[in-house]
Write a protein that holds these residues in place. Structure first.
Motif, PDB file in Angstrom:
ATOM      1  N   LYS A   1       0.861  -1.201   0.045  1.00 54.85           N
ATOM      2  CA  LYS A   1      -0.138   0.171   0.026  1.00 54.85           C
ATOM      3  C   LYS A   1       0.864   1.301   0.105  1.00 54.85           C
ATOM      4  N   VAL A   2       1.765   1.336   0.790  1.00 47.50           N
ATOM      5  CA  VAL A   2       2.469   2.445   0.948  1.00 47.50           C
ATOM      6  C   VAL A   2       3.764   2.653  -0.292  1.00 47.50           C
TER       7      VAL A   2
ATOM      8  N   ALA B   1       2.691   1.936  -3.285  1.00 45.30           N
ATOM      9  CA  ALA B   1       1.911   2.451  -4.241  1.00 45.30           C
ATOM     10  C   ALA B   1       1.205   3.766  -4.281  1.00 45.30           C
ATOM     11  N   ASP B   2       1.274   4.311  -3.081  1.00 46.19           N
ATOM     12  CA  ASP B   2       0.740   5.604  -2.552  1.00 46.19           C
ATOM     13  C   ASP B   2       1.399   6.528  -1.763  1.00 46.19           C
ATOM     14  N   ARG B   3       2.162   7.406  -2.356  1.00 45.34           N
ATOM     15  CA  ARG B   3       3.145   8.414  -1.615  1.00 45.34           C
ATOM     16  C   ARG B   3       2.511   9.085  -0.516  1.00 45.34           C
ATOM     17  N   GLU B   4       1.191   9.471  -0.551  1.00 43.43           N
ATOM     18  CA  GLU B   4       0.742   9.939   0.625  1.00 43.43           C
ATOM     19  C   GLU B   4       0.381   8.953   1.815  1.00 43.43           C
ATOM     20  N   ALA B   5       0.093   7.889   1.517  1.00 46.27           N
ATOM     21  CA  ALA B   5       0.093   6.655   2.433  1.00 46.27           C
ATOM     22  C   ALA B   5       1.378   6.544   3.107  1.00 46.27           C
ATOM     23  N   ARG B   6       2.333   6.582   2.434  1.00 45.77           N
ATOM     24  CA  ARG B   6       3.831   6.269   3.143  1.00 45.77           C
ATOM     25  C   ARG B   6       4.002   7.549   3.809  1.00 45.77           C
TER      26      ARG B   6
ATOM     27  N   LYS C   1       1.855   9.223   5.512  1.00 51.84           N
ATOM     28  CA  LYS C   1       0.922   8.913   6.897  1.00 51.84           C
ATOM     29  C   LYS C   1       1.535   7.817   7.868  1.00 51.84           C
TER      30      LYS C   1
ATOM     31  N   LYS D   1      11.311  -1.151  -6.384  1.00 49.82           N
ATOM     32  CA  LYS D   1      10.284  -0.053  -5.611  1.00 49.82           C
ATOM     33  C   LYS D   1      11.153   0.470  -4.595  1.00 49.82           C
TER      34      LYS D   1
END
Length: 205
Positions: A72-73, A75-80, A82, A155
């Motif tokens: 999840k993190v 694939a998603d910069r904002e999630a990382r 957070k 990644k």
């Protein structure tokens, strides 16, 4: 308190290097271990992660599904971001507690993958040591150790500081592309160097 920051890319051999330092009697503070402890079942940090990312980040036994969270993190910069907001302050506080407990040691090692990506830890270390390895070796080791695909490993490499920049920032570099015996000898040599450095520093307060 003399602290050596130990870092390197995924699959470079940081953990093995830390183990070899420990065999020489050097106290080790490993932020990866602290992170795992903070996200164990029943920990408040895990509850925060669940609140932010949902219960699908948990395994059936209530433990953290690290593979799902990692996917999840990445694939998603904002999630990382957070996740970092939740984890990084807690990890730092635990790391400082551990370092202070070892304050009387000649020197200690702070093992941290993202040493140069933030100035959070740079201000508390006296010297930096990079365990360096070729990208091919990194992928091979990480694949065998973690069972990750080459694309997933790439990644992780991509979000870490570039190898050339990491090496340029390092005070010391150990190339770890050979046998474990070679790494062991290199660790012994740098250990002697750090012991001598500490003696000099302590004699000149």
């Amino acid at each position: 308190m003399y602290v050596v920051g130990l870092t390197g890319g995924i699959g470079s051999g940081k953990s093995e290097a830390a183990r070899l330092f420990a065999e020489l009697g050097v106290p080790i503070v490993d932020v990866d271990i602290i992170s795992h402890e903070l996200t164990a079942s029943g920990q408040g940090t895990l509850e925060e992660i669940t609140q932010v990312f949902g219960k699908d980040m948990l395994n059936s036994d209530g433990s953290l599904n690290r593979a799902a969270l990692r996917q999840k993190v990445f694939a998603d910069r904002e999630a990382r971001k957070k996740l970092e907001t939740i984890l990084h302050p807690a990890i730092y506080n635990k790391a400082m507690e551990a370092l202070n407990k070892n304050a009387t040691a000649p020197y200690q090692v702070l093992a941290i993958p993202l040493l140069f990506e933030s100035d959070r830890y740079l201000k508390i270390i006296n010297r930096s040591l990079v365990i360096d390895s070729s990208p091919e070796m990194q992928i091979s080791r990480a694949s065998k150790r973690d069972g990750l695909s080459e694309s997933d490993i790439q990644k992780i490499i991509d979000i870490q500081i570039p190898r050339e920049k990491r090496n340029a920032l390092a005070d010391d570099i150990i190339l770890n592309d050979g046998l474990i015996e070679e790494l062991k000898e290199k660790i012994k040599r740098v250990h002697e160097k750090y012991i001598n450095t500490c003696v000099i520093d302590n004699s000149n307060p």
